[in-house]
Enzyme design. Sequence first.
Site, PDB file in Angstrom:
ATOM      1  N   ARG A 308       0.805  -1.226   0.000  1.00  0.00           N
ATOM      2  CA  ARG A 308       0.000   0.000   0.000  1.00  0.00           C
ATOM      3  C   ARG A 308       0.835   1.270   0.000  1.00  0.00           C
ATOM      4  NH1 ARG A 308      -3.469  -2.965   4.058  1.00  0.00           N
ATOM      5  NH2 ARG A 308      -5.309  -3.630   2.878  1.00  0.00           N
ATOM      6  N   PHE A 429      -9.933   0.620  -3.893  1.00  0.00           N
ATOM      7  CA  PHE A 429      -9.202  -0.647  -3.935  1.00  0.00           C
ATOM      8  C   PHE A 429      -7.984  -0.663  -3.019  1.00  0.00           C
ATOM      9  CE2 PHE A 429      -6.182   1.414  -6.337  1.00  0.00           C
ATOM     10  CZ  PHE A 429      -6.038   1.113  -7.685  1.00  0.00           C
ATOM     11  N   GLU A 430      -7.430  -1.880  -2.855  1.00  0.00           N
ATOM     12  CA  GLU A 430      -6.389  -2.170  -1.859  1.00  0.00           C
ATOM     13  C   GLU A 430      -6.890  -1.912  -0.437  1.00  0.00           C
ATOM     14  OE1 GLU A 430      -2.322  -1.127  -2.440  1.00  0.00           O
ATOM     15  OE2 GLU A 430      -2.504  -1.071  -4.605  1.00  0.00           O
ATOM     16  N   GLY A 431      -8.182  -2.115  -0.251  1.00  0.00           N
ATOM     17  CA  GLY A 431      -8.814  -1.851   1.041  1.00  0.00           C
ATOM     18  C   GLY A 431      -9.473  -0.491   1.005  1.00  0.00           C
ATOM     19  N   LEU A 436      -9.689   0.645   6.118  1.00  0.00           N
ATOM     20  CA  LEU A 436      -8.311   0.913   6.542  1.00  0.00           C
ATOM     21  C   LEU A 436      -8.265   1.816   7.764  1.00  0.00           C
ATOM     22  CD1 LEU A 436      -6.342   1.287   3.187  1.00  0.00           C
ATOM     23  CD2 LEU A 436      -6.420  -0.654   4.759  1.00  0.00           C
TER      24      LEU A 436
END
EC number: 1.3.8.-
Length: 625
Positions: A308, A429-431, A436
Site C-alpha cells: 500500500r 481498492f487495496e482496502g 483501513l
Amino acid sequence: MSGCVLLSRGATAAAAAARASRVLREFTARRRPLHTSLQSCSFAKELFLGNIEQKGVFPFPEVSQHELSEINQFVGPLEKFFTEEVDSRKIDQEGKIPVDTLEKLKSLGLFGIQVPEEYGGLGLSNTMYARLGEIISLDASITVTLAAHQAIGLKGIILVGNEEQKAKYLPKLSSGEHIAAFCLTEPASGSDAASIQTRATLSEDKKYFILNGSKVWITNGGLANIFTVFAKTEVVDSDGSKTDKMTAFIVERDFGGITNGKPEDKLGIRGSNTCEVHFENTRVPVENVLGEVGGGFKVAMNILNSGRFSMGSAVAGMLKKLIELTAEYACTRKQFNRNLSEFGLIQEKFALMAQKAYVMESMAYLTSGMLDQPGFPDCSIEAAMVKVFSSEAAWQCVSEALQILGGSGYMKDYPYERMLRDARILLIFEGTNEILRLFIALTGLQHAGRILTSRIKELKSGNVTTVMETIGRKLRDSLGRTVDLGLTGDLGVVHPSLGDSANKLEENVHYFGRTVETLLLRFGKNIVEEQLVLKRVANILINLYGMTAVLSRASRSIRIGLRNHDHEVLLANMFCVEAYFQNLFSLSQLDKNAPENLDEQIKKVSRQILEKRAYICAHPLDRAS
C-alpha cells in the site's frame, strides 16, 4: 497521454525503451543495498502510548550518492519512454493497453521490479520501487496493471512461497511471459474477505484440491496465466473438530476449468483488464498451497499490507505532473486583464496541491525506508496511512485542478477529466479507506491495550494510587504542562526553523496518548463497535505520521543544503499547523459528552433515513393541510 502532447513515435520511442532497459539492467547488476539507519519498526504503535520513537525516523532515510546517481541514470530514459511511447488517451478510449506497449513494458523489466534477481527479476528495494512508481503513474491503467501483477498477484509467492514454488513460477512472472492476478473479492464478499464462498475440496487420493467458485473485479483477470486464489477449505483442528478456514493457492490457467467474463466497462483506469473469473472443478495440486492450509487470511492480509505504501509515491508523481500542467495554464490564462495565477483563490489551490504532494511523498519514502530494513519489519499501519492520505489527497487535488481549468478541465480533449476518473478508484481498492481507518485505529489500540492492561484494570477497580496519579496527570495537563519528547533543543533532531511545528507535534502526541488510555478505559473491548470514534483516532494518527514525515524530511533537506529547502520548510510548517488544529478538534470530540461530538445525532438521522430507505423531509413547498 497523462498530460503530455504525443511526440514522435517509432524509432525514437523504441530507442528510448532500449536505453532505459539497458541502463536498468546495468544498474541492477552493480548496485549495492540501500544504506538506511536501523529502526525498531514500532513508530505508529508507539504514538498510541504518547511516545515518538525516533529510531529509523530521524534522520530521514536516505540512499547513498552512488546509488542515487545510478537510479537517476535510468529514471530519465524510462520517463522519456512513458512520455513519448504511451498514448494514455488511446488506452482510455479503447479500454485496453496495446500489445506492443505491454511487450515494451516487459522488455524494460517492469513486470519483475521486486522479484529477486536469482529468479530473473530486478530485485529492487521498496524505496526504488516507489521511485519507479512515480514515473509509471503517468498512465493510471499501466500503473494498475503492473501493480496487480507484482504488488499483489505474485507477491504471495515472494512472501510465503517455498523454494520450489519460487523457482517454478517467478522467472516467467518476472519476465512478463506470464501475468499474475489476485483473486479474493467475490459477489457477496467485498471488504469482508473472511466471508468468501469459493471452496477447495481435497480429492479422495489427497493429491489435488478441487476448486469451485467465482471471483469479481479481478484486475488482469482476462490476461493472467497465474492466479493467487483464496478459497475455503476444511481444516481439522487439534481437538478433532472440523472448521472452514481460508487457504491460498497458486493456480495455473492451464489446470483447466477456468473461464473469465468480458472486461468490465469502468469509470476510470479503463485500459486495465478487470473481469470476473470462474473456477469449475479446477484441479490444483496440493503442492500449490501457498503457505499453510487454513492460513490464507493471514497470507491475504500480508500481501495487501505490503504494497500500500507505494500509492503515495505514485500519486505524488501524478500530482507533480498535474501541478506543472495546471500552473502553465494559470500563468497564461487571462481574466479581468490579469493572469489567473495572480488571484488569491487560485494561489490557495496551488499551495494545497503542493502541500499534499509533499506530505504524501514524505510519508511514502519514510515508510519505504522502514520497509527496507532487515527482517521484514511490520509497517502495516504506516503503509495503510500512506494509502488513505494519498488517495484522498489525489481526489481532492485533481478536483481543485479542474476548478482552476474551468471548462477546459471538463473536456475530453485534455487529460484532466481522465485524471479525475482514474483517481476515484484509489479510495476503494487495496482496502477501502473506511476499512483501513478501522484497521489503523484498532491495530494501534490493540497494541496500547496490551501495554496498558494492568493500569486500566487498576483504574476500573478504583486503585487509590493509580487513580490519584491519573488525576495528578490531568491536573498538570490542564495547567498547560510543557511537553518535551526530544524533537527540539540542543539534542533535538528537528531543525530550529521547524521548532514550533515540532512542539505542536509533541503536544498532539502527548494528548493523543492520554486520550487513547481514556478510550480504552471507557469502551474496553466494545470499542470495536465505535466506528465514528475509531475514524477520529485514525485521522489523528494519519496527521501525526504526516507531521513526523515532513519534519524529518525538511530537517534533512536543510542539513544537507538541498535546493529550495526553504520551500520545503514552508510546506512542512503549513501542514503541521493545519494538522495540529485538526487534531485538537478531533481530540475534543473524543471527550465524553463533548458538545463538538454529534455521533448520536448522526446515528439517529441515518437510522431514520435507512428505515424508510429514502430522504424523509417534507418538500419545502408542502403544506400541513
